[in-house]
Scaffold this motif. Structure first.
Motif, short mmCIF file in Angstrom:
data_model
loop_
_atom_site.label_atom_id
_atom_site.label_comp_id
_atom_site.label_asym_id
_atom_site.label_seq_id
_atom_site.Cartn_x
_atom_site.Cartn_y
_atom_site.Cartn_z
N ILE A 22 52.89 55.77 14.25
CA ILE A 22 51.31 56.89 15.06
C ILE A 22 50.79 57.88 13.78
O ILE A 22 50.78 58.38 13.52
CB ILE A 22 51.95 57.95 15.95
N SER A 23 49.65 57.31 14.40
CA SER A 23 48.95 57.56 12.97
C SER A 23 48.02 59.29 13.30
O SER A 23 48.38 59.54 14.43
CB SER A 23 47.13 56.15 13.30
N VAL A 24 47.61 59.73 12.44
CA VAL A 24 46.97 61.59 12.33
C VAL A 24 46.25 61.55 13.15
O VAL A 24 46.37 62.35 14.15
CB VAL A 24 46.75 61.79 11.29
N THR A 25 45.80 60.72 13.37
CA THR A 25 44.66 60.73 13.95
C THR A 25 44.57 60.60 15.57
O THR A 25 44.50 61.18 16.46
CB THR A 25 43.05 59.59 14.31
N THR A 26 45.76 60.10 16.23
CA THR A 26 45.96 59.82 17.13
C THR A 26 46.83 61.19 17.72
O THR A 26 46.27 61.77 18.89
CB THR A 26 47.01 58.56 17.83
N ILE A 27 47.79 61.34 16.62
CA ILE A 27 48.38 63.28 17.43
C ILE A 27 47.23 64.31 17.70
O ILE A 27 47.90 64.91 18.30
CB ILE A 27 49.19 63.10 15.85
N ILE A 28 46.54 64.65 16.76
CA ILE A 28 45.37 65.35 16.72
C ILE A 28 44.66 65.00 18.13
O ILE A 28 44.28 66.28 18.73
CB ILE A 28 44.21 65.14 15.41
N ILE A 29 44.76 64.14 18.77
CA ILE A 29 43.89 63.72 20.04
C ILE A 29 44.36 63.99 20.97
O ILE A 29 44.10 65.10 22.35
CB ILE A 29 43.05 62.01 20.10
N ASN A 31 46.55 66.04 21.08
CA ASN A 31 47.08 67.51 21.36
C ASN A 31 46.15 68.29 21.78
O ASN A 31 46.06 69.56 22.10
CB ASN A 31 47.06 68.20 19.41
N LEU A 32 44.68 68.09 21.07
CA LEU A 32 44.05 68.81 21.21
C LEU A 32 43.67 69.02 22.78
O LEU A 32 43.06 69.39 23.35
CB LEU A 32 42.64 68.04 21.44
N ILE A 33 44.12 66.98 23.85
CA ILE A 33 43.57 66.60 24.96
C ILE A 33 44.92 68.40 25.80
O ILE A 33 44.68 68.33 26.46
CB ILE A 33 44.55 65.15 25.42
N VAL A 34 46.22 68.32 25.40
CA VAL A 34 47.10 69.04 25.76
C VAL A 34 46.68 70.49 25.84
O VAL A 34 46.47 71.05 26.71
CB VAL A 34 48.59 68.67 24.88
N VAL A 35 46.00 70.92 24.82
CA VAL A 35 45.24 72.22 24.37
C VAL A 35 43.78 72.48 25.58
O VAL A 35 44.06 73.60 26.49
CB VAL A 35 44.31 72.56 22.86
N LEU A 36 42.72 71.41 25.92
CA LEU A 36 42.33 71.70 26.69
C LEU A 36 43.03 72.05 27.84
O LEU A 36 42.51 72.20 28.64
CB LEU A 36 41.20 70.72 26.75
N VAL A 37 44.27 71.19 28.19
CA VAL A 37 43.74 71.22 29.56
C VAL A 37 44.97 72.52 30.17
O VAL A 37 44.62 72.78 31.50
CB VAL A 37 45.54 70.28 30.19
N VAL A 38 45.88 73.04 28.73
CA VAL A 38 45.82 74.27 29.24
C VAL A 38 45.28 75.02 29.49
O VAL A 38 45.32 76.17 30.14
CB VAL A 38 46.92 74.34 27.94
N LEU A 39 44.03 75.19 28.65
CA LEU A 39 43.29 76.39 28.91
C LEU A 39 42.56 76.11 29.62
O LEU A 39 41.71 77.14 30.47
CB LEU A 39 42.40 75.96 27.24
N SER A 40 41.61 74.68 29.96
CA SER A 40 41.48 75.11 31.48
C SER A 40 42.28 74.98 32.77
O SER A 40 41.82 76.29 33.43
CB SER A 40 41.53 73.38 32.17
N LEU A 41 43.55 75.39 33.10
CA LEU A 41 44.67 75.80 33.58
C LEU A 41 44.67 77.15 34.39
O LEU A 41 44.54 78.10 34.57
CB LEU A 41 45.86 74.97 33.70
N VAL A 42 44.30 77.92 32.60
CA VAL A 42 44.23 79.38 32.25
C VAL A 42 42.84 79.42 33.21
O VAL A 42 42.65 81.09 33.56
CB VAL A 42 44.85 79.74 30.82
N ALA A 43 41.92 79.40 32.73
CA ALA A 43 40.51 79.88 33.12
C ALA A 43 40.53 79.57 34.42
O ALA A 43 40.53 80.93 35.31
CB ALA A 43 39.82 79.03 31.75
N THR A 44 41.25 78.19 35.50
CA THR A 44 40.74 78.61 36.93
C THR A 44 41.76 79.31 36.97
O THR A 44 41.44 80.28 38.44
CB THR A 44 42.06 77.59 36.73
N TYR A 45 42.44 80.00 36.63
CA TYR A 45 43.72 80.91 36.58
C TYR A 45 43.43 82.25 37.40
O TYR A 45 43.16 82.65 38.46
CB TYR A 45 45.42 80.48 36.72
#
Length: 232
Positions: A22-29, A31-45
């Motif tokens: 798996i390419s490094v770019t795919t891993i970074i993307i 991880n960014l998606i996961v972080v964005l989802v978590v931040l969105s959930l925290v902000a909503t809470y």
């Protein structure tokens, strides 16, 4: 046809079955998606948590404001009256909650100067002192023919209680009675709306003055003026 060597086949098999890289770019993307989802959930809470707290605070504030509004008049009214008599000062606590209508009427008369230079018209030793006109007093015999105390007396029947004549509650006048002993049988005559908290010795000094056969003081004793206080 040329034969393939076993070693070559083994290497080809390993290359086919090996894990796909798996390419490094795919891993970074990812991880960014996961972080964005978590931040969105925290902000909503946090948003809904703050909103719930604001609603609760608003309801609580409205409830407190309504209570404060309903009780504003009661707490703004003076709670004490200082009677400046020719014998000294008598401080009384007013029962704003127990007798609100009578207290309102008393305060109104104070502000109009009704009690200024009011004479104590009757003094019955070990019973009451009375300030005001004679019509609120009635026949002296009605006040002196009292039975001996028996049983438990309520706080309103104790000595140094402030009351007014029930016969004048619906009239324009207002007289003052201060008991000088525990009395149990005046409920049909007096409405108690306060009690003496300072100046009991002044009440007793007034009680000791000489009177005639109609319980009227032989020397003039009067209330010079009344001062209203919220606290003393």
């Amino acid at each position: 046809m040329a034969r393939i060597k076993p070693q070559t086949l083994l290497q080809q098999s390993k290359r086919k079955k090996g894990p796909t890289r798996i390419s490094v770019t795919t891993i970074i993307i990812c991880n960014l998606i996961v972080v964005l989802v978590v931040l969105s959930l925290v902000a909503t809470y946090r948003h809904w948590s703050r909103r719930s707290m604001n609603v609760a605070d608003s309801v609580s504030q409205n409830f407190e404001d309504s209570e404060a509004f309903s009780d504003a008049k009661k707490y703004d009214l003076p709670g004490f009256a200082i009677l400046n008599t020719s014998k000294g000062y008598i401080t009384v606590e007013l029962f704003k909650e127990g007798s609100p209508e009578i207290v309102d009427k008393f305060l109104d008369f104070c502000q109009k100067g009704h009690f200024n230079n009011m004479h104590f018209q009757h003094v019955i030793k070990h019973f009451v002192i009375h300030g005001g006109d004679s019509q609120g007093f009635g026949a002296p015999e009605d006040w002196t023919q009292k039975g001996k105390p028996h049983g438990h007396l309520s706080p309103k029947h104790e000595a140094f209680m402030l009351g007014t004549s029930k016969s004048k509650e619906d009239k324009k006048g207002f007289d003052i009675f201060i008991t000088t002993a525990p009395i149990q049988d005046l409920s049909d005559k007096l409405t108690v709306f306060g009690r003496v908290v300072r100046g009991e010795d002044v009440v007793q000094e007034i009680e000791e003055v000489d009177t005639d056969e109609h319980y009227k003081p032989k020397s003039s004793i009067l209330i010079k003026n009344v001062t209203l206080k919220r606290v003393v």
